[in-house]
Design a protein around this motif. Structure first.
Motif, short mmCIF file in Angstrom:
data_model
loop_
_atom_site.label_atom_id
_atom_site.label_comp_id
_atom_site.label_asym_id
_atom_site.label_seq_id
_atom_site.Cartn_x
_atom_site.Cartn_y
_atom_site.Cartn_z
N MET A 56 15.93 -1.41 4.78
CA MET A 56 15.02 -0.49 5.43
C MET A 56 14.54 -1.14 6.72
N THR A 57 14.45 -0.35 7.76
CA THR A 57 14.02 -0.92 9.04
C THR A 57 12.58 -1.37 8.96
N ASP A 58 12.26 -2.40 9.73
CA ASP A 58 10.91 -2.93 9.74
C ASP A 58 10.05 -2.12 10.70
N ARG A 59 9.13 -1.39 10.15
CA ARG A 59 8.18 -0.63 10.95
C ARG A 59 6.81 -1.22 10.71
N ASP A 78 9.85 -3.42 4.87
CA ASP A 78 9.83 -4.61 4.01
C ASP A 78 8.43 -5.15 3.77
N ASN A 79 7.58 -5.18 4.78
CA ASN A 79 6.24 -5.74 4.62
C ASN A 79 5.27 -4.79 3.92
N MET A 80 5.72 -3.61 3.56
CA MET A 80 4.88 -2.63 2.89
C MET A 80 4.43 -3.12 1.52
N LYS A 81 5.29 -3.87 0.81
CA LYS A 81 4.94 -4.30 -0.55
C LYS A 81 3.74 -5.25 -0.53
N ARG A 115 2.29 7.03 8.06
CA ARG A 115 3.57 7.72 8.30
C ARG A 115 4.79 6.84 8.09
N PHE A 116 4.57 5.56 7.85
CA PHE A 116 5.68 4.64 7.60
C PHE A 116 6.14 4.70 6.15
#
Length: 110
Positions: free
Chosen positions: A1-4, A89-92, A66-67
């Motif tokens: 998944m792209t890093d947003r 990736d940093n969402m977790k 929105r990410f």
């Protein structure tokens, strides 16, 4: 998944308070949690009140975060509800911090 980058746009005190209350209620009613590659999945009872809260949560999060992406599975006969929430990736890390506000989360890796 792209890093947003993670950027929540919720900034009105009533909305912030409602989101916190909703997150706490859903967190406390979670039957099972699973870690996914790019997020988490949560299982809830399929009763009408929980269903409405899950729908409200998705609608609110789609406006301010929105990410995130959502997948919802509603079992027949008002069976359980599974909600998968995924993002960059940093969402977790962000999600873990949110969940820890409500106590031990015991997320099982799948």
């Amino acid at each position: 998944m792209t890093d947003r980058s993670l950027c929540c746009t919720l900034n009105q005190p009533p909305e912030i308070a409602r989101r916190g209350s909703l997150l706490k209620t859903l967190y406390e009613s979670t039957l099972e949690r699973r870690e996914l590659e790019h997020g988490f999945a949560f299982q809830f009872n399929g009763d009408a009140a929980t269903e409405r809260k899950v729908f409200e949560f998705i609608a609110m999060e789609r406006q301010c975060c929105r990410f995130l992406s959502f997948q919802l599975n509603l079992a027949a006969e008002r069976g359980s509800i599974w909600l998968a929430v995924e993002g960059p990736d940093n969402m977790k890390e962000f999600a873990r911090a949110e969940m820890e506000r409500f106590g031990p989360h015991g997320i099982a890796a799948s």
